[in-house]
Motif scaffolding. Structure first.
Motif, PDB file in Angstrom:
ATOM      1  N   LEU A   1      10.747   2.153  38.493  1.00  0.00           N
ATOM      2  CA  LEU A   1      10.914   1.931  37.059  1.00  0.00           C
ATOM      3  C   LEU A   1      12.148   1.088  36.808  1.00  0.00           C
ATOM      4  CD1 LEU A   1      10.039   5.332  37.259  1.00  0.00           C
ATOM      5  CD2 LEU A   1       9.419   4.598  34.949  1.00  0.00           C
ATOM      6  N   SER A   2      12.025   0.158  35.873  1.00  0.00           N
ATOM      7  CA  SER A   2      13.166  -0.669  35.467  1.00  0.00           C
ATOM      8  C   SER A   2      13.792  -0.049  34.221  1.00  0.00           C
ATOM      9  CB  SER A   2      12.697  -2.092  35.167  1.00  0.00           C
ATOM     10  OG  SER A   2      11.659  -2.083  34.196  1.00  0.00           O
ATOM     11  N   ASN A   3      15.092   0.234  34.300  1.00  0.00           N
ATOM     12  CA  ASN A   3      15.811   0.873  33.204  1.00  0.00           C
ATOM     13  C   ASN A   3      16.672  -0.165  32.495  1.00  0.00           C
ATOM     14  OD1 ASN A   3      14.875   3.549  34.027  1.00  0.00           O
ATOM     15  ND2 ASN A   3      16.287   3.323  35.749  1.00  0.00           N
TER      16      ASN A   3
ATOM     17  N   ASP B   1       8.588   9.361  23.586  1.00  0.00           N
ATOM     18  CA  ASP B   1       9.050   8.335  22.663  1.00  0.00           C
ATOM     19  C   ASP B   1       9.100   6.972  23.354  1.00  0.00           C
ATOM     20  OD1 ASP B   1      10.172   7.154  20.378  1.00  0.00           O
ATOM     21  OD2 ASP B   1      12.201   7.541  21.076  1.00  0.00           O
ATOM     22  N   GLY B   2       8.466   5.984  22.735  1.00  0.00           N
ATOM     23  CA  GLY B   2       8.508   4.639  23.284  1.00  0.00           C
ATOM     24  C   GLY B   2       7.661   4.444  24.512  1.00  0.00           C
ATOM     25  N   ALA B   3       6.423   4.966  24.503  1.00  0.00           N
ATOM     26  CA  ALA B   3       5.519   4.741  25.632  1.00  0.00           C
ATOM     27  C   ALA B   3       5.321   3.237  25.824  1.00  0.00           C
ATOM     28  CB  ALA B   3       4.180   5.427  25.373  1.00  0.00           C
ATOM     29  N   SER B   4       5.557   2.748  27.031  1.00  0.00           N
ATOM     30  CA  SER B   4       5.521   1.291  27.231  1.00  0.00           C
ATOM     31  C   SER B   4       4.799   0.913  28.512  1.00  0.00           C
ATOM     32  CB  SER B   4       6.942   0.715  27.198  1.00  0.00           C
ATOM     33  OG  SER B   4       7.779   1.388  28.120  1.00  0.00           O
ATOM     34  N   GLY B   5       5.496   0.851  29.640  1.00  0.00           N
ATOM     35  CA  GLY B   5       4.872   0.404  30.860  1.00  0.00           C
ATOM     36  C   GLY B   5       3.915   1.419  31.444  1.00  0.00           C
TER      37      GLY B   5
ATOM     38  N   TRP C   1       0.980   6.617  35.504  1.00  0.00           N
ATOM     39  CA  TRP C   1       2.409   6.773  35.245  1.00  0.00           C
ATOM     40  C   TRP C   1       2.750   6.021  33.970  1.00  0.00           C
ATOM     41  CZ3 TRP C   1       5.664   9.577  38.587  1.00  0.00           C
ATOM     42  CH2 TRP C   1       5.076   9.990  39.783  1.00  0.00           C
ATOM     43  N   VAL C   2       3.526   6.656  33.086  1.00  0.00           N
ATOM     44  CA  VAL C   2       3.868   6.085  31.788  1.00  0.00           C
ATOM     45  C   VAL C   2       5.386   6.077  31.629  1.00  0.00           C
ATOM     46  CG1 VAL C   2       3.494   6.197  29.305  1.00  0.00           C
ATOM     47  CG2 VAL C   2       1.770   7.157  30.867  1.00  0.00           C
ATOM     48  N   ALA C   3       5.958   4.893  31.446  1.00  0.00           N
ATOM     49  CA  ALA C   3       7.388   4.784  31.176  1.00  0.00           C
ATOM     50  C   ALA C   3       7.632   5.015  29.693  1.00  0.00           C
ATOM     51  CB  ALA C   3       7.898   3.406  31.589  1.00  0.00           C
ATOM     52  N   ASN C   4       8.522   5.956  29.370  1.00  0.00           N
ATOM     53  CA  ASN C   4       8.855   6.289  27.987  1.00  0.00           C
ATOM     54  C   ASN C   4      10.259   5.778  27.679  1.00  0.00           C
ATOM     55  OD1 ASN C   4       6.399   7.933  27.693  1.00  0.00           O
ATOM     56  ND2 ASN C   4       7.434   9.356  29.065  1.00  0.00           N
ATOM     57  N   THR C   5      10.325   4.619  27.024  1.00  0.00           N
ATOM     58  CA  THR C   5      11.600   3.938  26.840  1.00  0.00           C
ATOM     59  C   THR C   5      12.586   4.770  26.035  1.00  0.00           C
ATOM     60  OG1 THR C   5      10.463   1.798  26.918  1.00  0.00           O
ATOM     61  CG2 THR C   5      12.668   1.823  25.976  1.00  0.00           C
TER      62      THR C   5
END
Length: 276
Positions: free
Chosen positions: A260-262, A207-211, A220-224
């Motif tokens: 990763l930035s949270n 959910d929320g694939a972003s960076g 690497w995929v950040a999922n917000t």
């Protein structure tokens, strides 16, 4: 990160070869970390609402969405080398190796600057551009509202093509042969052939694939929305998924580890300290 209990909005990331930089968009500051140890290495003021970072052309560049400027910093000590006006709402940065490109979501433009901050070109791009990538010849821009990506020739700003992607594209990465697109509302990543934009695959991540960040072999995929980062093989196979802090927005690779930035928890997650 804390500031009298107020959220700071950890968001953009950049690696300068020694340090990882984190933009705190609501605190109007950058935090720097030693990439080898993870220890804090300084805090620096910037413009209003810094939302994009890039290490390029010997400097760290910051897109300040609230003050409609780009700040140029010296990596060694964070000294401000220049502040340059761009179009309204700058939200993404990329370099073609010689110039800086700035996507402005409010103005629907791409601005090309030289290394001294001089404006060379302004290219109209529809759809609220929110991410940029360079493939060696072209600048690619993601139109978050138009569900398309746009291909622009870096040498002269000529529009080459536009290609449909998923819902809410907010992240781009070039792996040396293909373009990867993170579709925030679709929760997917698409792989496009750069010659003609043909989809080579669409892969569910979270959910929320972003960076996005390419580490030389994997994506690497950040999922917000899922509070996770997904590791994809070059063919799109999911290799692993790791928990992060709340609301990871961006990811950067420092040559050895990912960071990763949270934004929801105002923290940074990194494989240096272990991802689970």
């Amino acid at each position: 990160f804390t500031q009298a209990g107020e959220p700071l909005g950890a968001h953009a990331l950049a690696f300068d070869g020694t340090h990882v930089w984190v933009a705190l968009q609501f605190g109007n500051t950058l935090q720097r970390f030693n990439a080898r140890t993870g220890e804090p290495a300084g805090s620096f003021r910037t413009g209003e609402r810094p939302v994009a970072l890039l290490h390029a052309l010997g400097a760290v560049w910051v897109a300040n969405a609230g003050s409609h400027t780009v700040t140029k910093l010296r990596p060694s000590d964070g000294a401000v080398l220049g502040v340059y006006a761009v179009d309204a709402g700058p939200t993404a940065l990329a370099s073609d190796g010689v110039h800086l490109w700035v996507a402005s979501r409010s103005a629907n433009t791409l601005v090309k600057l030289d290394g001294s901050g001089k404006r060379l070109l302004t290219v109209p791009v529809p759809g609220r551009p929110t991410a940029l990538a360079f493939d060696g010849v072209h600048i690619w821009a993601a139109g978050a509202m138009s569900h398309e990506v746009y291909k622009v020739r870096a040498s002269d700003g000529a529009g080459i093509a536009r290609y449909p992607v998923g819902d809410g594209p907010t992240g781009l990465a070039f792996d040396g042969s293909a373009l990867w697109v993170a579709n925030f509302f679709s929760g997917t990543v698409m792989k496009l052939r750069i010659s003609d934009g043909k989809p080579l695959g669409t892969y569910a991540t979270g959910d929320g694939a972003s960076g996005l960040a390419f580490d030389g072999a994997r994506l690497w995929v950040a999922n917000t929305g899922a509070n996770s980062v997904t590791l994809l093989r070059h063919d799109g196979l999911v290799m692993a998924s790791y928990k992060t802090g709340t609301g990871p927005a961006q990811v950067v690779f420092d040559g050895s580890h990912v960071w990763l930035s949270n934004g929801g928890s105002d923290t940074v997650s990194t494989s240096l300290k272990g991802l689970r």
